[in-house]
Scaffold this motif. Structure first.
Motif, PDB file in Angstrom:
ATOM      1  N   LEU A   1       0.827  -1.207   0.000  1.00 34.65           N
ATOM      2  CA  LEU A   1       0.000   0.000   0.000  1.00 34.65           C
ATOM      3  C   LEU A   1       0.863   1.260   0.000  1.00 34.65           C
ATOM      4  CD1 LEU A   1      -2.936  -0.833   2.438  1.00 34.65           C
ATOM      5  CD2 LEU A   1      -3.139  -0.115   0.059  1.00 34.65           C
ATOM      6  N   GLN A   2       1.896   1.260   0.808  1.00 34.76           N
ATOM      7  CA  GLN A   2       2.762   2.428   0.872  1.00 34.76           C
ATOM      8  C   GLN A   2       3.469   2.653  -0.460  1.00 34.76           C
ATOM      9  OE1 GLN A   2       3.098   4.593   3.736  1.00 34.76           O
ATOM     10  NE2 GLN A   2       3.786   5.778   1.957  1.00 34.76           N
ATOM     11  N   ALA A   3       3.956   1.565  -1.069  1.00 33.47           N
ATOM     12  CA  ALA A   3       4.630   1.677  -2.367  1.00 33.47           C
ATOM     13  C   ALA A   3       3.663   2.150  -3.443  1.00 33.47           C
ATOM     14  CB  ALA A   3       5.239   0.330  -2.755  1.00 33.47           C
ATOM     15  N   TYR A   4       2.449   1.673  -3.382  1.00 33.17           N
ATOM     16  CA  TYR A   4       1.411   2.062  -4.350  1.00 33.17           C
ATOM     17  C   TYR A   4       1.072   3.549  -4.210  1.00 33.17           C
ATOM     18  CZ  TYR A   4      -3.432   2.421  -6.105  1.00 33.17           C
ATOM     19  OH  TYR A   4      -4.601   2.798  -6.726  1.00 33.17           O
ATOM     20  N   PHE A   5       0.866   4.008  -2.972  1.00 38.35           N
ATOM     21  CA  PHE A   5       0.564   5.422  -2.762  1.00 38.35           C
ATOM     22  C   PHE A   5       1.748   6.303  -3.136  1.00 38.35           C
ATOM     23  CE2 PHE A   5      -3.183   4.010  -0.528  1.00 38.35           C
ATOM     24  CZ  PHE A   5      -4.076   5.068  -0.692  1.00 38.35           C
ATOM     25  N   ASN A   6       2.953   5.831  -2.883  1.00 37.52           N
ATOM     26  CA  ASN A   6       4.139   6.578  -3.312  1.00 37.52           C
ATOM     27  C   ASN A   6       4.163   6.708  -4.834  1.00 37.52           C
ATOM     28  OD1 ASN A   6       5.008   6.877  -0.680  1.00 37.52           O
ATOM     29  ND2 ASN A   6       6.483   5.202  -0.772  1.00 37.52           N
ATOM     30  N   GLY A   7       3.781   5.636  -5.508  1.00 35.23           N
ATOM     31  CA  GLY A   7       3.730   5.660  -6.961  1.00 35.23           C
ATOM     32  C   GLY A   7       2.688   6.641  -7.477  1.00 35.23           C
ATOM     33  N   LEU A   8       1.503   6.638  -6.852  1.00 30.18           N
ATOM     34  CA  LEU A   8       0.457   7.582  -7.247  1.00 30.18           C
ATOM     35  C   LEU A   8       0.923   9.026  -7.046  1.00 30.18           C
ATOM     36  CD1 LEU A   8      -2.805   5.950  -5.788  1.00 30.18           C
ATOM     37  CD2 LEU A   8      -2.028   5.948  -8.162  1.00 30.18           C
ATOM     38  N   LYS A   9       1.594   9.252  -5.933  1.00 28.20           N
ATOM     39  CA  LYS A   9       2.085  10.606  -5.642  1.00 28.20           C
ATOM     40  C   LYS A   9       3.114  11.047  -6.685  1.00 28.20           C
ATOM     41  CE  LYS A   9       4.155  13.379  -1.947  1.00 28.20           C
ATOM     42  NZ  LYS A   9       4.682  13.374  -0.561  1.00 28.20           N
ATOM     43  N   LYS A  10       4.000  10.139  -7.051  1.00 27.83           N
ATOM     44  CA  LYS A  10       5.032  10.456  -8.048  1.00 27.83           C
ATOM     45  C   LYS A  10       4.404  10.803  -9.394  1.00 27.83           C
ATOM     46  CE  LYS A  10       8.785   8.130 -10.604  1.00 27.83           C
ATOM     47  NZ  LYS A  10       9.945   8.994 -10.281  1.00 27.83           N
ATOM     48  N   LEU A  11       3.470   9.969  -9.842  1.00 25.35           N
ATOM     49  CA  LEU A  11       2.886  10.136 -11.175  1.00 25.35           C
ATOM     50  C   LEU A  11       1.946  11.335 -11.267  1.00 25.35           C
ATOM     51  CD1 LEU A  11       2.134   6.398 -11.992  1.00 25.35           C
ATOM     52  CD2 LEU A  11       4.067   7.760 -12.788  1.00 25.35           C
ATOM     53  N   SER A  12       1.385  11.740 -10.132  1.00 21.20           N
ATOM     54  CA  SER A  12       0.450  12.870 -10.149  1.00 21.20           C
ATOM     55  C   SER A  12       1.098  14.181  -9.723  1.00 21.20           C
ATOM     56  CB  SER A  12      -0.744  12.577  -9.228  1.00 21.20           C
ATOM     57  OG  SER A  12      -0.327  12.446  -7.871  1.00 21.20           O
ATOM     58  N   SER A  13       2.403  14.162  -9.527  1.00 21.34           N
ATOM     59  CA  SER A  13       3.097  15.384  -9.120  1.00 21.34           C
ATOM     60  C   SER A  13       3.054  16.409 -10.254  1.00 21.34           C
ATOM     61  CB  SER A  13       4.550  15.076  -8.744  1.00 21.34           C
ATOM     62  OG  SER A  13       5.243  14.508  -9.839  1.00 21.34           O
ATOM     63  N   PRO A  14       3.093  17.711  -9.911  1.00 19.05           N
ATOM     64  CA  PRO A  14       2.969  18.764 -10.918  1.00 19.05           C
ATOM     65  C   PRO A  14       3.982  18.621 -12.055  1.00 19.05           C
ATOM     66  CG  PRO A  14       2.812  19.685  -8.709  1.00 19.05           C
ATOM     67  CD  PRO A  14       3.220  18.242  -8.550  1.00 19.05           C
ATOM     68  N   GLN A  15       3.476  18.680 -13.280  1.00 19.62           N
ATOM     69  CA  GLN A  15       4.270  18.693 -14.504  1.00 19.62           C
ATOM     70  C   GLN A  15       4.946  17.356 -14.852  1.00 19.62           C
ATOM     71  OE1 GLN A  15       4.085  21.366 -16.553  1.00 19.62           O
ATOM     72  NE2 GLN A  15       2.616  22.017 -14.993  1.00 19.62           N
ATOM     73  N   TYR A  16       4.827  16.342 -14.005  1.00 24.26           N
ATOM     74  CA  TYR A  16       5.494  15.075 -14.313  1.00 24.26           C
ATOM     75  C   TYR A  16       5.014  14.527 -15.663  1.00 24.26           C
ATOM     76  CZ  TYR A  16       7.001  10.230 -14.116  1.00 24.26           C
ATOM     77  OH  TYR A  16       7.571   9.021 -14.424  1.00 24.26           O
ATOM     78  N   LEU A  17       3.708  14.467 -15.839  1.00 26.12           N
ATOM     79  CA  LEU A  17       3.148  13.893 -17.054  1.00 26.12           C
ATOM     80  C   LEU A  17       3.423  14.783 -18.263  1.00 26.12           C
ATOM     81  CD1 LEU A  17       1.557  11.605 -18.328  1.00 26.12           C
ATOM     82  CD2 LEU A  17      -0.553  12.796 -17.699  1.00 26.12           C
ATOM     83  N   GLU A  18       3.282  16.093 -18.093  1.00 25.57           N
ATOM     84  CA  GLU A  18       3.527  16.994 -19.206  1.00 25.57           C
ATOM     85  C   GLU A  18       4.971  16.883 -19.707  1.00 25.57           C
ATOM     86  OE1 GLU A  18      -0.078  18.687 -17.234  1.00 25.57           O
ATOM     87  OE2 GLU A  18       1.777  17.726 -16.601  1.00 25.57           O
ATOM     88  N   VAL A  19       5.915  16.765 -18.784  1.00 26.63           N
ATOM     89  CA  VAL A  19       7.325  16.617 -19.173  1.00 26.63           C
ATOM     90  C   VAL A  19       7.516  15.340 -19.980  1.00 26.63           C
ATOM     91  CG1 VAL A  19       9.659  16.202 -18.306  1.00 26.63           C
ATOM     92  CG2 VAL A  19       8.243  17.994 -17.276  1.00 26.63           C
ATOM     93  N   PHE A  20       6.901  14.253 -19.521  1.00 31.05           N
ATOM     94  CA  PHE A  20       7.020  12.981 -20.239  1.00 31.05           C
ATOM     95  C   PHE A  20       6.402  13.071 -21.626  1.00 31.05           C
ATOM     96  CE2 PHE A  20       4.950   9.023 -21.544  1.00 31.05           C
ATOM     97  CZ  PHE A  20       6.053   8.193 -21.653  1.00 31.05           C
ATOM     98  N   LEU A  21       5.209  13.635 -21.725  1.00 32.99           N
ATOM     99  CA  LEU A  21       4.531  13.741 -23.019  1.00 32.99           C
ATOM    100  C   LEU A  21       5.318  14.618 -23.989  1.00 32.99           C
ATOM    101  CD1 LEU A  21       0.825  14.116 -21.803  1.00 32.99           C
ATOM    102  CD2 LEU A  21       1.837  12.114 -22.924  1.00 32.99           C
ATOM    103  N   ASN A  22       5.828  15.730 -23.494  1.00 33.78           N
ATOM    104  CA  ASN A  22       6.603  16.634 -24.357  1.00 33.78           C
ATOM    105  C   ASN A  22       7.904  15.985 -24.826  1.00 33.78           C
ATOM    106  OD1 ASN A  22       4.706  18.686 -24.164  1.00 33.78           O
ATOM    107  ND2 ASN A  22       5.702  19.644 -22.397  1.00 33.78           N
TER     108      ASN A  22
END
Length: 256
Positions: free
Chosen positions: A188-209
């Motif tokens: 659970l802790q690893a899963y929530f850490n993963g969610l936090k990482k992936l939803s952090s500001p600009q993380y997804l936009e940087v990857f997409l760009n």
């Protein structure tokens, strides 16, 4: 998935020409071999999976909730591997299915938690169905590591996998397979850490760009088969925002 440290298969789309005549667009996918491990910087060791013959038989009878505990485990790259290593890998997965060991005693828990989080971001429950999962046996740590495989493009999520688990409304993966993971506090802790990482500001936009050129190339290939195909990256942004909202409303210290 490779940029997150997962073992990833080479996957591409090609315009197939047969007898000098163009056909449709086909996908090509790498197999589960020692070459895959070497290219991903891994030492040679067993790759295992559940034998899905029973699942396919049950699916024909509309009985898809067959338990993986009753399914044979097979090695996909058996040639040249020691029987002891193969048996150890199979035993780990079997012990998890029969509740003899927790998720954190069997899997690389940080990567597994992140893997589930990625599936939330992609809106993809298909990859966590037990029959679709492949695991690499880390001989030094004696843990199983998920291999990124069989991901599908899906629509926006209405719930996280954790939300499904809380309400006992599992996706197709369902029953003991999902329950075993979420009952482990370390998972659970690893899963929530993963969610936090992936939803952090600009993380997804940087990857997409960063990968815009690749997306454009693949879109052009896809359009030779389906003229109006569009790559909807906004789906993942919507899912990211849903996850961020979910985390704000969820007290991870009271998640059980």
């Amino acid at each position: 998935m490779k940029h997150l440290g997962f073992i990833g298969l080479h996957y591409n789309f090609i315009n197939l020409i047969l007898n000098d005549a163009p056909t449709r667009v086909y996908a090509i996918e790498e197999g589960f071999t020692d070459v895959l491990l070497t290219k991903n910087g891994k030492s040679i060791a067993p790759i295992i999976k559940f034998d899905d013959d029973k699942y396919l038989e049950a699916l024909k009878r509309d009985k898809i909730k067959i338990s993986p505990a009753n399914v044979k485990i097979v090695c996909l790259n058996k040639k040249g591997k020691s029987e002891a290593d193969i048996l150890e890998a199979k035993t780990l997965l079997s012990d998890f299915c029969f509740h003899k060991k927790s998720a954190s005693e069997v899997f690389n828990i940080e990567k597994l938690g992140l893997y589930f989080a990625v599936m939330d971001l992609l809106g993809n429950t298909h990859s966590i169905i037990w029959k679709n999962q492949r695991f690499y046996f880390e001989k030094t740590t004696k843990r199983l590591e998920p291999i990124a495989y069989d991901g599908n493009e899906h629509d926006n999520i209405q719930s996280t996998l954790y939300g499904h688990w809380q309400r006992k409304k599992y996706p197709l993966a369902s029953h003991d397979w999902i329950n075993n993971f979420f009952q482990d506090p370390l998972f659970l802790q690893a899963y929530f850490n993963g969610l936090k990482k992936l939803s952090s500001p600009q993380y997804l936009e940087v990857f997409l760009n960063k990968n815009t050129s690749d997306f454009q190339t693949l879109t052009r290939v896809a359009r030779t088969d389906k003229r109006n195909y569009l790559f909807y990256d906004y789906k993942y942004i919507v899912n990211r925002d849903f996850i961020a909202s979910f985390l704000l409303k969820t007290d991870i210290n009271k998640r059980n």
